[in-house]
Scaffold this active site. Structure first.
Site, PDB file in Angstrom:
ATOM      1  N   ARG A 176       0.820  -1.239   0.000  1.00  0.00           N
ATOM      2  CA  ARG A 176       0.000   0.000   0.000  1.00  0.00           C
ATOM      3  C   ARG A 176       0.841   1.271   0.000  1.00  0.00           C
ATOM      4  O   ARG A 176       0.411   2.323   0.460  1.00  0.00           O
ATOM      5  CB  ARG A 176      -0.966   0.024   1.182  1.00  0.00           C
TER       6      ARG A 176
ATOM      7  N   LYS B 289       3.892  11.139 -11.813  1.00  0.00           N
ATOM      8  CA  LYS B 289       3.084  10.297 -12.716  1.00  0.00           C
ATOM      9  C   LYS B 289       3.807   8.966 -12.858  1.00  0.00           C
ATOM     10  O   LYS B 289       4.953   8.925 -13.321  1.00  0.00           O
ATOM     11  CB  LYS B 289       2.960  10.942 -14.093  1.00  0.00           C
TER      12      LYS B 289
ATOM     13  N   GLU C 207      11.942  18.124 -24.859  1.00  0.00           N
ATOM     14  CA  GLU C 207      11.196  18.548 -23.663  1.00  0.00           C
ATOM     15  C   GLU C 207      11.814  19.820 -23.078  1.00  0.00           C
ATOM     16  O   GLU C 207      11.109  20.674 -22.550  1.00  0.00           O
ATOM     17  CB  GLU C 207      11.160  17.426 -22.610  1.00  0.00           C
TER      18      GLU C 207
ATOM     19  N   LYS D 168       8.997  22.602 -13.989  1.00  0.00           N
ATOM     20  CA  LYS D 168       8.078  21.478 -13.773  1.00  0.00           C
ATOM     21  C   LYS D 168       7.565  21.486 -12.337  1.00  0.00           C
ATOM     22  O   LYS D 168       6.381  21.235 -12.088  1.00  0.00           O
ATOM     23  CB  LYS D 168       8.745  20.146 -14.114  1.00  0.00           C
TER      24      LYS D 168
ATOM     25  N   GLU E  50      -3.251  17.197 -12.497  1.00  0.00           N
ATOM     26  CA  GLU E  50      -3.649  17.591 -13.846  1.00  0.00           C
ATOM     27  C   GLU E  50      -5.156  17.838 -13.953  1.00  0.00           C
ATOM     28  O   GLU E  50      -5.828  17.352 -14.868  1.00  0.00           O
ATOM     29  CB  GLU E  50      -3.205  16.521 -14.866  1.00  0.00           C
TER      30      GLU E  50
ATOM     31  N   ARG F 279      -1.774  21.729 -15.396  1.00  0.00           N
ATOM     32  CA  ARG F 279      -0.643  20.839 -15.708  1.00  0.00           C
ATOM     33  C   ARG F 279      -0.677  20.371 -17.161  1.00  0.00           C
ATOM     34  O   ARG F 279       0.357  20.027 -17.724  1.00  0.00           O
ATOM     35  CB  ARG F 279      -0.636  19.642 -14.736  1.00  0.00           C
TER      36      ARG F 279
ATOM     37  N   ASN G 269       1.438  19.157 -21.992  1.00  0.00           N
ATOM     38  CA  ASN G 269       1.120  18.288 -23.137  1.00  0.00           C
ATOM     39  C   ASN G 269       1.297  19.010 -24.466  1.00  0.00           C
ATOM     40  O   ASN G 269       0.902  18.485 -25.509  1.00  0.00           O
ATOM     41  CB  ASN G 269      -0.321  17.767 -23.031  1.00  0.00           C
TER      42      ASN G 269
ATOM     43  N   HIS H 287       2.089  17.116 -27.534  1.00  0.00           N
ATOM     44  CA  HIS H 287       1.928  15.691 -27.261  1.00  0.00           C
ATOM     45  C   HIS H 287       0.683  15.093 -27.917  1.00  0.00           C
ATOM     46  O   HIS H 287       0.674  13.908 -28.234  1.00  0.00           O
ATOM     47  CB  HIS H 287       1.892  15.422 -25.750  1.00  0.00           C
TER      48      HIS H 287
ATOM     49  N   HIS I 118       1.573  11.908 -29.890  1.00  0.00           N
ATOM     50  CA  HIS I 118       1.127  10.547 -29.547  1.00  0.00           C
ATOM     51  C   HIS I 118       0.467   9.878 -30.738  1.00  0.00           C
ATOM     52  O   HIS I 118       0.658   8.677 -30.972  1.00  0.00           O
ATOM     53  CB  HIS I 118       0.124  10.585 -28.388  1.00  0.00           C
TER      54      HIS I 118
ATOM     55  N   HIS J 227       9.886   8.944 -28.636  1.00  0.00           N
ATOM     56  CA  HIS J 227       8.811   9.799 -28.117  1.00  0.00           C
ATOM     57  C   HIS J 227       9.112  11.286 -28.361  1.00  0.00           C
ATOM     58  O   HIS J 227       8.280  12.032 -28.882  1.00  0.00           O
ATOM     59  CB  HIS J 227       8.639   9.503 -26.621  1.00  0.00           C
TER      60      HIS J 227
HETATM   61  P1  NAD Z   1      14.034   4.879 -21.743  1.00  0.00           P
HETATM   62  O1  NAD Z   1      13.767   4.758 -20.310  1.00  0.00           O
HETATM   63  O2  NAD Z   1      13.643   3.763 -22.652  1.00  0.00           O
HETATM   64  O3  NAD Z   1      15.585   5.166 -21.985  1.00  0.00           O
HETATM   65  C1  NAD Z   1      16.045   5.293 -23.310  1.00  0.00           C
HETATM   66  C2  NAD Z   1      17.200   4.323 -23.599  1.00  0.00           C
HETATM   67  O4  NAD Z   1      18.384   4.830 -22.984  1.00  0.00           O
HETATM   68  C3  NAD Z   1      17.015   2.927 -23.028  1.00  0.00           C
HETATM   69  O5  NAD Z   1      17.554   2.000 -23.937  1.00  0.00           O
HETATM   70  C4  NAD Z   1      17.847   2.951 -21.745  1.00  0.00           C
HETATM   71  O6  NAD Z   1      18.288   1.678 -21.350  1.00  0.00           O
HETATM   72  C5  NAD Z   1      18.995   3.823 -22.160  1.00  0.00           C
HETATM   73  N1  NAD Z   1      19.668   4.553 -21.104  1.00  0.00           N
HETATM   74  C6  NAD Z   1      19.124   5.175 -20.044  1.00  0.00           C
HETATM   75  N2  NAD Z   1      20.059   5.900 -19.401  1.00  0.00           N
HETATM   76  C7  NAD Z   1      21.217   5.712 -20.054  1.00  0.00           C
HETATM   77  C8  NAD Z   1      22.521   6.227 -19.885  1.00  0.00           C
HETATM   78  N3  NAD Z   1      22.802   7.127 -18.950  1.00  0.00           N
HETATM   79  N4  NAD Z   1      23.482   5.814 -20.737  1.00  0.00           N
HETATM   80  C9  NAD Z   1      23.190   4.943 -21.757  1.00  0.00           C
HETATM   81  N5  NAD Z   1      21.965   4.460 -21.984  1.00  0.00           N
HETATM   82  C10 NAD Z   1      20.989   4.847 -21.131  1.00  0.00           C
HETATM   83  O7  NAD Z   1      13.356   6.200 -22.358  1.00  0.00           O
HETATM   84  P2  NAD Z   1      13.053   7.647 -21.775  1.00  0.00           P
HETATM   85  O8  NAD Z   1      12.973   8.512 -22.956  1.00  0.00           O
HETATM   86  O9  NAD Z   1      13.948   8.008 -20.656  1.00  0.00           O
HETATM   87  O10 NAD Z   1      11.594   7.472 -21.141  1.00  0.00           O
HETATM   88  C11 NAD Z   1      10.471   7.147 -21.925  1.00  0.00           C
HETATM   89  C12 NAD Z   1       9.357   6.734 -21.013  1.00  0.00           C
HETATM   90  O11 NAD Z   1       9.045   7.799 -20.136  1.00  0.00           O
HETATM   91  C13 NAD Z   1       8.063   6.371 -21.725  1.00  0.00           C
HETATM   92  O12 NAD Z   1       7.601   5.144 -21.227  1.00  0.00           O
HETATM   93  C14 NAD Z   1       7.117   7.501 -21.352  1.00  0.00           C
HETATM   94  O13 NAD Z   1       5.778   7.074 -21.275  1.00  0.00           O
HETATM   95  C15 NAD Z   1       7.639   7.922 -20.022  1.00  0.00           C
HETATM   96  N6  NAD Z   1       7.340   9.310 -19.639  1.00  0.00           N
HETATM   97  C16 NAD Z   1       6.814   9.530 -18.420  1.00  0.00           C
HETATM   98  C17 NAD Z   1       6.539  10.817 -18.005  1.00  0.00           C
HETATM   99  C18 NAD Z   1       6.008  11.066 -16.628  1.00  0.00           C
HETATM  100  O14 NAD Z   1       5.663  12.204 -16.325  1.00  0.00           O
HETATM  101  N7  NAD Z   1       5.977  10.072 -15.777  1.00  0.00           N
HETATM  102  C19 NAD Z   1       6.836  11.909 -18.845  1.00  0.00           C
HETATM  103  C20 NAD Z   1       7.388  11.648 -20.091  1.00  0.00           C
HETATM  104  C21 NAD Z   1       7.654  10.342 -20.489  1.00  0.00           C
HETATM  105  N1  GLY Z   2       4.972  14.749 -18.624  1.00  0.00           N
HETATM  106  C1  GLY Z   2       3.827  15.534 -18.376  1.00  0.00           C
HETATM  107  C2  GLY Z   2       3.443  15.618 -16.951  1.00  0.00           C
HETATM  108  O1  GLY Z   2       4.173  15.190 -16.091  1.00  0.00           O
HETATM  109  O2  GLY Z   2       2.384  16.097 -16.655  1.00  0.00           O
END
Ligand code: NAD
Ligand code: GLY
Length: 375
Positions: free
Chosen positions: A131, A153, A195, A237, A247, A251, A255, A258, A262, A275
């Protein structure tokens, strides 16, 4: 005589102000080794779990584990496979199984070491295990450092869509070491930079001007500059999250780019674009829509699109997608209210407005797309 390591440049602390759930974001170069002392001091933990993937684990797992052990923490490690296709229930289950088998308790924090995928999945595991147990984000991609690690998130994907299972659950700490970006593939750096540019466009004209001026140094990963730029994005942020944590309305300015991004990602089966690249296309589109509707000056649109292009990012919707498919992808992705999508438009740098548009209205603008060149 042994050479002394150069002292790490001072780190910057930004606070996410959410009353009793407030937390610090610590941004610096060479900060990874602070994780042990921080977890011991802030979370009073004697045990901690580290969730990562094989790529990041190999690069940074040992430094994090050693720091935790030296601070008196026993370490439990879990790895999930790399890739968006593994941000799912099976990986989450693997984390639950391992942590429960190791008798993790509610005083033992989980550390998310990796990009946004690791951060989102680990955050959701922390939100739901027993929990709710504390967790810390140690983001290692530019996207995760400026966006996904901050704001709570969390979640995983479902076969019917991205991020459909999740929760708002804030970390207790975000520790950013911009030095980890040195190993990040260049394409991932540029995708994260989208971003950063987005924050400049929607919230901070001075940041936008700085990126325009120092783009080459940012892409070359100049560590002091990166620390300052990442810190400024985190401040922005943190401000947005403190004003609208869940949101309800404000917030959603984050987007920007986005909605269409998307749709482009899903129409290209998440294979053609990262992305951030799809969001660059979405931002260029949002600017065109804002200009066509008379909210935004053409010169502003051109200035932003020029910067995206200078960073080597895509800015055009593939012509084949500019029709009905686009409208239906937008509809299936976004929550529609009375048949309309909340779309973030730009008035000028730092000033956005929400527009409520039907997916057909959006697709019609895509069809009369202004040719902005590029690829
Ligand atoms: P990711 O986590 O897939 O990382 C990208 C690649 O880089 C992967 O292959 C990873 O293994 C590699 N990597 C990571 N750090 C490294 C480093 N220092 N050196 C070498 N390789 C490294 O991708 P991302 O772009 O970081 O994240 C994408 C995800 O984030 C999506 O699932 C998306 O939905 C999510 N997201 C969430 C939010 C939120 O607010 N929670 C916002 C935007 C995106
Ligand atoms: N990545 C958008 C948010 O955190 O709201």
């Amino acid at each position: 005589m042994k050479k002394r390591a150069a002292p790490a440049a001072a780190s910057i602390t930004v606070t996410v102000d959410l009353h009793e759930r407030s937390y610090p974001i610590i941004i610096g170069h060479g900060t990874l080794e602070q994780i042990g002392p921080l977890v011991a001091a802030k979370l009073k933990a004697r045990r901690a779990a580290v969730v990562t993937n094989p790529i990041v684990g190999k690069l940074y797992g040992r430094r994090v584990a050693t720091s935790l052990q030296q601070a008196g923490c026993e370490v439990v490690s879990v790895q999930i496979p790399d890739g968006e296709e593994h941000k799912n229930l099976a990986s989450l289950s693997r984390v639950y199984d391992r942590l429960l088998r190791q008798r993790i308790d509610r005083d033992s924090p989980i550390i998310a070491l990796g990009g946004g995928i690791i951060g989102d999945l680990t955050g959701f595991a922390a939100a739901t295990l027993l929990r709710g147990i504390p967790y810390a984000q140690v983001p290692t991609t530019l996207l995760a450092q400026v966006d996904s690690s901050v704001g709570g998130k969390t979640g995983i994907n479902h076969p019917s869509g991205k991020n459909l299972i999740g929760a708002f659950y804030q970390p207790r700490l975000v520790l950013i070491d911009v030095g980890t970006l040195q190993t990040l593939p260049r394409r991932e750096v540029l995708a994260g930079l989208v971003e950063v540019i987005k924050y400049g466009v929607i919230l901070d004209p001075n940041l936008f001007a700085l990126i325009e001026r120092d783009l080459d140094r940012i892409i070359a990963l100049d560590s002091d500059l990166l620390r300052d730029v990442v810190a400024q994005c985190c401040r922005l942020k943190a401000m947005v999250v403190a004003r609208d944590e869940r949101e309800a309305d404000y917030r959603s300015i984050l987007n920007f780019g986005h909605t269409l991004g998307h749709a482009v990602e899903s129409l290209t089966a998440y294979k053609r674009y990262l992305h951030g690249e799809a969001v660059a296309i979405g931002m260029a589109f949002a600017l065109q829509l804002s200009t066509i509707r008379g909210y935004c000056e053409r010169a502003t649109m051109q200035r932003v699109i020029e910067l995206l292009k200078r960073a080597g990012l895509p800015v055009e919707i593939p012509p084949k997608l500019r029709g009905e498919q686009l409208a239906s992808a937008i509809e299936s992705d976004k929550k529609m209210a009375s048949g309309k999508v909340k779309f973030v438009c730009l008035e000028r740098l730092g000033q956005t407005r929400f527009e409520y548009l039907t997916s057909e209205e959006i697709a019609a603008v895509a069809a009369q797309y202004i040719n902005v060149g590029g690829q």
